[in-house]
Scaffold this motif. Structure first.
Motif: not given
Length: 245
Positions: A101-106, A191-193, A221-226, A235-240
């Motif tokens: 959810m947080y990644m989606a908001h970013v 576009i997967p995340f 896809p952007v992937t975020v480790y826990w 991470i997500v902003t640079e990817w987008v």
């Protein structure tokens, strides 16, 4: 007598001249007032135009890359751990979110678009990680198709669809199989995340391609480790910002 007539004539001419000058002065004053009024109107119009342009500069506005949907599936654990990815919840100025959810908001903050939460009719055990892991593993072995309780009503309105999910047992969560079987994304860019506990996206992108052969699925896809969740925004902003779609 002649001198009297001359004096009278002189007075009449002087009065006429004064009247003429007064009329001229009033006309010029009116002209200047009209010009000033026009200038104020023009300046007000420019300010109004600038205000409207500023008002339209919203972080969720269309980016010019087509209408965007950000669909995501997540199960925030009650103990602050987000599904099988084991990522802690993220506390931000906007509230507390599970990882996906947080990644989606970013993503929305940087790309615009509308958010859509993929939810199931059945309830998952979210108070104990081991119970959830066991439940998810059984779903996978049964090749289950959990019923969804939320549905997209206007899929045709979107050209680009971001798809977010946790990596469960090196695979898509089974509710995502239900999701992809419910909708045909042909002609759209997907576009997967992904959030994960160490396995990245595994082969989930290839699976999406198999399930949606008519769609263009982005391979990066952007992937975020826990344990990277605190850095998720950057991470997500640079990817987008580097996406080409």
């Amino acid at each position: 007598m002649k001198d009297y007539k001359k004096v009278l004539t002189s007075i009449i001419v002087s009065v006429a001249a004064m009247v003429s000058l007064s009329a001229c002065s009033q006309a010029n004053g009116a002209s200047r007032s009209s010009t000033a009024a026009s200038t104020v109107t023009a300046e007000t119009s420019d300010l109004s135009s600038s205000a409207n342009e500023s008002a339209g500069d919203s972080p969720t506005q269309d980016t010019g890359k087509g209408n965007i949907l950000i669909a995501y599936f997540t199960l925030p654990m009650e103990d602050g751990v987000d599904a099988v990815s084991r990522a802690s919840r993220k506390q931000s100025d906007d509230g507390t979110f599970g990882n996906i959810m947080y990644m989606a908001h970013v993503i929305q903050k940087n790309a615009g678009g509308e958010l859509f939460s993929i939810e199931t009719a059945q309830k998952y055990p979210t108070d104990n990680m081991d119970d959830l892991l066991e439940f998810a593993a059984k779903e996978k072995s049964d090749n289950a198709r959990p019923e969804l309780s939320t549905h997209i009503e206007n899929l045709d309105d979107y050209d680009t669809v971001f798809i977010g999910y946790p990596n469960w047992n090196a695979d898509l969560p089974m509710p995502m199989y239900t999701f992809f079987e419910e909708y045909d994304f042909s002609g759209k860019t997907m576009i997967p995340f992904v959030a994960h506990g160490g396995s990245g996206a595994s082969r989930t992108v290839s699976t999406i391609k198999e399930l949606e052969p008519g769609a263009t699925v982005i391979d990066d896809p952007v992937t975020v480790y826990w344990d990277e969740l605190d850095n998720a925004e950057s991470i997500v902003t640079e990817w987008v910002q580097n996406l080409e779609y």
